[in-house]
Enzyme design. Structure first.
Site, PDB file in Angstrom:
ATOM      1  N   ARG A   1      64.227  44.089 -64.245  1.00 56.42           N
ATOM      2  CA  ARG A   1      63.805  45.605 -63.669  1.00 56.42           C
ATOM      3  C   ARG A   1      63.155  46.991 -63.898  1.00 56.42           C
ATOM      4  NH1 ARG A   1      69.050  48.354 -61.235  1.00 56.42           N
ATOM      5  NH2 ARG A   1      69.180  50.174 -62.674  1.00 56.42           N
TER       6      ARG A   1
ATOM      7  N   CYS B   1      62.590  49.900 -62.523  1.00 58.90           N
ATOM      8  CA  CYS B   1      63.257  51.488 -61.630  1.00 58.90           C
ATOM      9  C   CYS B   1      62.725  53.311 -62.196  1.00 58.90           C
ATOM     10  CB  CYS B   1      65.065  51.801 -61.730  1.00 58.90           C
ATOM     11  SG  CYS B   1      65.570  52.436 -60.571  1.00 58.90           S
TER      12      CYS B   1
END
Length: 126
Positions: free
Chosen positions: A103, A105
């Site tokens: 991920r 972000c």
């Protein structure tokens, strides 16, 4: 390389000239999903509620491609305010509890429609 456009009838309509997802090279690449309610086209109040709805929208797009969240190998999360990082982590963890994907972000200067959260994913075809 062949590519196939994925349209999810039950996901919110695109807010620009793009499709819900594209299947190519053994993967499905989704467009970013805001927390728009697919029936009303409106955003719920608060980042947690928007994150919940956005992830449900991603689930709907993946389902249209015959996939599920468990097939996701990479996510990119966009926040209107990085101060919401801990809040969205709680929501995110409920959906990606087992075998969480890679991920990124980032905080965006602004998100479409005044959104607070947006997510896009890459999922591996089965």
């Amino acid at each position: 390389m062949a590519k196939e456009t994925i349209t999810a009838e039950k996901a919110p309509a695109a807010v620009g000239p793009y499709v819900h997802a594209v299947k190519a090279g053994g993967f499905v690449f989704t467009s970013g999903q805001l927390g728009l309610d697919p029936e009303t086209g409106t955003l719920p109040e608060g980042v947690a509620a928007q994150a919940e709805q956005a992830i449900r929208n991603i689930e709907t797009v993946l389902a249209a491609a015959g996939l599920a969240l468990s097939d996701v190998v990479k996510t990119t999360v966009f926040l209107a305010d990085m101060k919401d990082f801990a809040v969205i982590n709680e929501v995110y963890a409920r959906y990606f509890a087992d075998g969480a994907p890679a991920r990124s972000c980032v905080q965006a200067a602004a998100l479409p429609k005044g959104g607070l959260f947006e997510i896009e994913v890459v999922a591996a075809l089965r």
